[in-house]
Design a protein around this motif. Structure first.
Motif, PDB file in Angstrom:
ATOM      1  N   GLY A  63       0.805  -1.215   0.000  1.00  0.00           N
ATOM      2  CA  GLY A  63       0.000   0.000   0.000  1.00  0.00           C
ATOM      3  C   GLY A  63       0.837   1.264   0.000  1.00  0.00           C
ATOM      4  N   ARG A  64       0.142   2.388   0.114  1.00  0.00           N
ATOM      5  CA  ARG A  64       0.792   3.699   0.019  1.00  0.00           C
ATOM      6  C   ARG A  64       0.906   4.405   1.370  1.00  0.00           C
ATOM      7  N   ARG A  65       0.586   3.710   2.454  1.00  0.00           N
ATOM      8  CA  ARG A  65       0.692   4.313   3.789  1.00  0.00           C
ATOM      9  C   ARG A  65       2.141   4.253   4.257  1.00  0.00           C
ATOM     10  N   ASN A  66       2.959   5.061   3.644  1.00  0.00           N
ATOM     11  CA  ASN A  66       4.399   5.023   3.884  1.00  0.00           C
ATOM     12  C   ASN A  66       4.877   6.449   4.165  1.00  0.00           C
ATOM     13  N   TRP A  71      10.676  10.817   1.461  1.00  0.00           N
ATOM     14  CA  TRP A  71      11.595  11.546   2.345  1.00  0.00           C
ATOM     15  C   TRP A  71      10.971  12.906   2.624  1.00  0.00           C
ATOM     16  N   GLY A  72      11.039  13.340   3.886  1.00  0.00           N
ATOM     17  CA  GLY A  72      10.308  14.536   4.282  1.00  0.00           C
ATOM     18  C   GLY A  72       8.874  14.154   4.631  1.00  0.00           C
ATOM     19  N   ASN A  73       8.142  15.075   5.273  1.00  0.00           N
ATOM     20  CA  ASN A  73       6.790  14.732   5.712  1.00  0.00           C
ATOM     21  C   ASN A  73       5.869  15.935   5.551  1.00  0.00           C
ATOM     22  N   ALA A  74       4.888  15.785   4.645  1.00  0.00           N
ATOM     23  CA  ALA A  74       3.976  16.885   4.328  1.00  0.00           C
ATOM     24  C   ALA A  74       3.041  17.213   5.478  1.00  0.00           C
ATOM     25  N   ALA A  75       2.962  16.342   6.493  1.00  0.00           N
ATOM     26  CA  ALA A  75       2.108  16.644   7.640  1.00  0.00           C
ATOM     27  C   ALA A  75       2.570  17.895   8.371  1.00  0.00           C
ATOM     28  N   ALA A  76       3.820  18.285   8.157  1.00  0.00           N
ATOM     29  CA  ALA A  76       4.329  19.515   8.787  1.00  0.00           C
ATOM     30  C   ALA A  76       3.552  20.739   8.337  1.00  0.00           C
ATOM     31  N   TRP A  92     -10.918  25.276  17.812  1.00  0.00           N
ATOM     32  CA  TRP A  92     -11.589  23.975  17.906  1.00  0.00           C
ATOM     33  C   TRP A  92     -12.878  23.913  17.094  1.00  0.00           C
ATOM     34  N   LYS A  93     -13.440  25.068  16.767  1.00  0.00           N
ATOM     35  CA  LYS A  93     -14.693  25.101  16.019  1.00  0.00           C
ATOM     36  C   LYS A  93     -14.484  24.854  14.519  1.00  0.00           C
ATOM     37  N   THR A  94     -13.241  24.904  14.065  1.00  0.00           N
ATOM     38  CA  THR A  94     -12.951  24.793  12.634  1.00  0.00           C
ATOM     39  C   THR A  94     -12.323  23.441  12.315  1.00  0.00           C
ATOM     40  N   PRO A  95     -12.515  22.941  11.099  1.00  0.00           N
ATOM     41  CA  PRO A  95     -11.959  21.627  10.743  1.00  0.00           C
ATOM     42  C   PRO A  95     -10.432  21.623  10.754  1.00  0.00           C
ATOM     43  N   ASP A  96      -9.849  20.456  11.002  1.00  0.00           N
ATOM     44  CA  ASP A  96      -8.405  20.262  10.880  1.00  0.00           C
ATOM     45  C   ASP A  96      -8.164  18.833  10.416  1.00  0.00           C
ATOM     46  N   HIS A  97      -6.894  18.420  10.391  1.00  0.00           N
ATOM     47  CA  HIS A  97      -6.554  17.097   9.867  1.00  0.00           C
ATOM     48  C   HIS A  97      -6.357  16.061  10.968  1.00  0.00           C
ATOM     49  N   GLY A  98      -6.406  16.488  12.226  1.00  0.00           N
ATOM     50  CA  GLY A  98      -6.492  15.548  13.330  1.00  0.00           C
ATOM     51  C   GLY A  98      -5.201  14.841  13.687  1.00  0.00           C
ATOM     52  N   ILE A  99      -5.277  14.091  14.789  1.00  0.00           N
ATOM     53  CA  ILE A  99      -4.123  13.366  15.317  1.00  0.00           C
ATOM     54  C   ILE A  99      -3.591  12.340  14.319  1.00  0.00           C
ATOM     55  N   TRP A 100      -4.483  11.779  13.488  1.00  0.00           N
ATOM     56  CA  TRP A 100      -4.047  10.756  12.542  1.00  0.00           C
ATOM     57  C   TRP A 100      -3.608  11.345  11.210  1.00  0.00           C
ATOM     58  N   GLU A 101      -3.602  12.668  11.100  1.00  0.00           N
ATOM     59  CA  GLU A 101      -3.029  13.367   9.945  1.00  0.00           C
ATOM     60  C   GLU A 101      -3.626  12.871   8.631  1.00  0.00           C
ATOM     61  N   VAL A 102      -4.959  12.881   8.571  1.00  0.00           N
ATOM     62  CA  VAL A 102      -5.644  12.384   7.378  1.00  0.00           C
ATOM     63  C   VAL A 102      -5.301  13.261   6.180  1.00  0.00           C
ATOM     64  N   ARG A 103      -5.350  12.658   5.023  1.00  0.00           N
ATOM     65  CA  ARG A 103      -5.042  13.381   3.797  1.00  0.00           C
ATOM     66  C   ARG A 103      -6.326  13.568   2.980  1.00  0.00           C
ATOM     67  N   THR A 104      -7.366  14.028   3.685  1.00  0.00           N
ATOM     68  CA  THR A 104      -8.628  14.430   3.080  1.00  0.00           C
ATOM     69  C   THR A 104      -8.896  15.862   3.534  1.00  0.00           C
ATOM     70  N   HIS A 105     -10.052  16.377   3.158  1.00  0.00           N
ATOM     71  CA  HIS A 105     -10.482  17.647   3.725  1.00  0.00           C
ATOM     72  C   HIS A 105     -10.644  17.475   5.231  1.00  0.00           C
ATOM     73  N   ASP A 140      -9.823   8.629   5.233  1.00  0.00           N
ATOM     74  CA  ASP A 140      -8.549   9.310   5.483  1.00  0.00           C
ATOM     75  C   ASP A 140      -7.817   9.679   4.199  1.00  0.00           C
ATOM     76  N   GLY A 141      -8.475   9.482   3.048  1.00  0.00           N
ATOM     77  CA  GLY A 141      -7.867   9.859   1.780  1.00  0.00           C
ATOM     78  C   GLY A 141      -7.026   8.785   1.139  1.00  0.00           C
ATOM     79  N   LEU A 142      -6.857   7.647   1.798  1.00  0.00           N
ATOM     80  CA  LEU A 142      -6.009   6.591   1.254  1.00  0.00           C
ATOM     81  C   LEU A 142      -6.806   5.353   0.864  1.00  0.00           C
ATOM     82  N   ASN A 143      -7.929   5.114   1.551  1.00  0.00           N
ATOM     83  CA  ASN A 143      -8.825   4.018   1.193  1.00  0.00           C
ATOM     84  C   ASN A 143      -8.092   2.688   1.122  1.00  0.00           C
TER      85      ASN A 143
END
Length: 613
Positions: A263-266, A341-346, A390-403, A518-521
């Motif tokens: 898979g692509r969860r790397n 290499w590198g991490n876009a979650a930053a 806290w009232k606005t959306p974010d990507h959360g602790i699991w760093e999802v790659r969706t809206h 989470d955008g990866l399915n």
């Protein structure tokens, strides 16, 4: 310590067949077959010198193994980061000792620069005769030339020159040495300047001093906890991931080990997460390691002051990590591309960072750290941002790659930010709107109980409002003192998580992608940390025997060396994800401490009776 036949899946050893060595700057993974298949020096986040773990053909490796290998096993020298591999061929047995040696007189308990920039490999034939294969092949190849001390290997891809010395003549970086019983060979691979004042020291003395330094440090780790040997090994593992010079602790030693084979969860985990600091510090303080705890706190608070909106992760120097790129040359572990290499979650928006930073500051002050005016002004500003974030959306602790979504965990950590800011202001007589912060914290806790609750699921769910899935991150709410573990809705949520996310035999998925996109399915393994969070909740709910049994079950999944990856495949208990994973070991330590307290009759910290003391 039983002998194992060398194992391969699609040409790759299992992740759990590796051991970690390091020196507080860089590190390496040594396989049970005698191969250094991943090594990043001089820094944890440097381009890898060897990464056969990510491509067995093009990644490069440092192999030290006998011809016709039949079986092998590994162990650490007790209470150290020095690794021993026993390799048995049909004609004899060789024992290989591997270490990143430390400076003479190094004191790891002082958290000062200790590494010499050397990997030492010592091979001793303990039985029979062995044809020992030596193969040093950096990624991308290297220009090898002789010098007075041995070989120089220029690695243009890493912008690094390696210096190889050997105690026996080495005709070539690819050689075979015939050794008889009692004979030995030392190999020293150095990436620092080779002309230092200790050059003439005997290598065996350097190993002995390195062992002594590790054991002197390990003696500080408490042993009155369940699974004390695993707790100590977890502490040593975290120390091996600790950047000694400034206290940063990287999330894992590796990049791009997949959370799902094929898979692509790397992802690249060779960086330090602000989130990890608060969890790690809490655990380290409780097992006798205040120096490491304080170092990580100091690093986190320093890094967090650099950006108007703090990032969730930084490199070990507290700078933004490089942009995420895909390495098209490497096929990935067991052909699980892409390699990153590198991490876009930053660059993601993750509102939990407000609470993580304020919780770090709270722990910093609790251990005597000083909050100067500039730092407090910054912290107060973060608390104000948390009031509305806290009232606005974010990507959360699991760093999802969706809206983004209004994740419950993120809202809970904004509650932590407000609560800790109010407590700091009150206790330390600091300026700020502490009454408003405290009131907002109470209101937000109530909002979480109401808006995240789903009557149909009979549980708190992943985000505020209807339609959320079951999410194991909510097991962390009692750990962060947002809700008591024995609150009726936390008890119900714990049951729902165990039922819906249970992967069998004590393992938990963190969420189900079909219910929580989470955008990866793609599927993934069970998340080790979540099982330890479940242990903590059971303790807080008074189910100590059940918690103890679960703890022992999860500990049984550790590798033969006592190491954990990020995830475990429920089908066969093999490891998935980056390795070793710091937070898995933090979870083990924290649960051991909670169980020890409960077994001594100390009332749980996570239950209602101790709430907000």
């Amino acid at each position: 310590m039983s002998l194992w036949s060398p194992r391969r899946h699609e040409g790759y050893p299992p992740i759990e067949d590796y051991g970690l060595i390091g020196d507080g700057r860089g590190c390496a993974l040594v396989g049970r077959d005698g191969a250094v298949d991943f090594m990043c020096v001089p820094r944890f986040d440097s381009p890898p010198v060897f990464c056969a773990l990510l491509d067995r053909h093009r990644g490069g490796s440092f192999l030290l193994t006998p011809d016709r290998l039949q079986s092998c096993r590994q162990h650490y020298l007790q209470d150290t980061g020095v690794l021993v591999t026993e390799l048995r061929a049909d004609t004899g047995t060789v024992q290989v000792t591997d270490a990143f040696v430390l400076e003479p007189g190094a004191h790891l308990e002082e958290d000062t620069p200790a590494g010499k920039g050397q990997l030492v490999r010592h091979a001793l034939v303990t039985h029979g005769t062995v044809d020992l294969r030596v193969l040093i092949q950096p990624r991308g190849g290297a220009e090898a030339r002789r010098d007075a001390a041995g070989w120089q290997l220029a690695c243009p891809g890493q912008q690094l020159t390696l210096h190889l010395r050997a105690s026996r003549p080495l005709p070539d970086p690819r050689s075979t040495l015939r050794l008889h019983q009692g004979e030995e060979v030392w190999l020293v691979l150095q990436w620092s300047q080779p002309h230092d004042v200790h050059q003439n020291r005997r290598i065996d003395e350097e190993i002995t001093e390195t062992v002594r330094a590790w054991r002197r440090w390990s003696a500080y780790v408490v042993d009155d906890v369940p699974q004390a040997d695993l707790v100590r090994r977890s502490a040593i593992t975290l120390k091996l991931l600790d950047h000694f010079e400034n206290g940063a602790i990287v999330a894992a030693a590796t990049s791009s080990l997949p959370e799902c084979i094929g898979g692509r969860r790397n992802w690249d985990y060779r960086y330090a997460w602000i989130r990890d600091a608060a969890y790690t510090v809490f655990a380290l303080r409780r097992i006798g390691l205040p120096m490491e705890a304080g170092g990580f706190l100091s690093w986190a608070l320093t890094a967090a002051q650099q950006d108007e909106h703090p990032r969730v992760l930084y490199d070990v120097d507290g700078r933004p990590p490089p942009a995420e790129v895909i390495d098209e040359e490497l096929e990935g572990y067991r052909r699980s591309a892409p390699v990153r290499w590198g991490n876009a979650a930053a660059e993601q928006v993750q509102h939990d960072v407000y609470g993580e930073i304020l919780d770090c500051a709270f722990q910093w002050a609790a251990t005597g750290g000083r909050l100067d005016g500039r730092l407090w002004h910054r912290l107060a500003d973060l608390a104000e941002q948390a009031r509305t974030a806290w009232k606005t959306p974010d990507h959360g602790i699991w760093e999802v790659r969706t809206h983004g979504r209004p994740f419950t965990y993120s809202a809970a950590m904004c509650q932590v930010a407000l609560d800790r800011a109010a407590r700091l202001a009150r206790r330390l007589h600091l300026p700020g709107d502490l009454d408003t912060w405290a009131a907002e914290a109470r209101r937000l806790a109530g909002c979480i109980l109401h808006d995240a609750w789903d009557e149909r699921s009979n549980a708190l769910t992943e985000h505020l409002g209807p339609g959320g899935g079951i999410d194991a991150s909510l097991l962390a709410l009692p750990l962060r003192r947002v809700l008591p573990a024995d609150h009726p809705r936390m008890i119900a949520t714990t049951r729902a998580i165990t039922s819906r996310l249970g992967a069998g035999d004590g393992l938990l998925y963190r969420y189900l992608p079909k219910d929580s996109p989470d955008g990866l399915n793609q599927p993934e393994g069970a998340f080790v940390l979540c099982s330890f969070w479940l242990v903590d909740n059971l303790v807080g709910q008074g189910h100590v025997d059940e918690a103890s049994a679960l703890f022992d079950t999860v500990c049984s999944y550790a590798s033969p060396l006592g190491l954990f990856a990020e995830q475990i495949d429920p089908a066969d208990r093999s490891f998935l994800g980056n390795f070793p994973q710091g937070l898995s070991h933090v979870g083990l330590i924290a649960s051991a401490v909670e169980l020890a307290r409960a077994q001594r009759g100390i009332r749980p910290e996570l239950s209602t009776h101790a709430w907000f003391q």
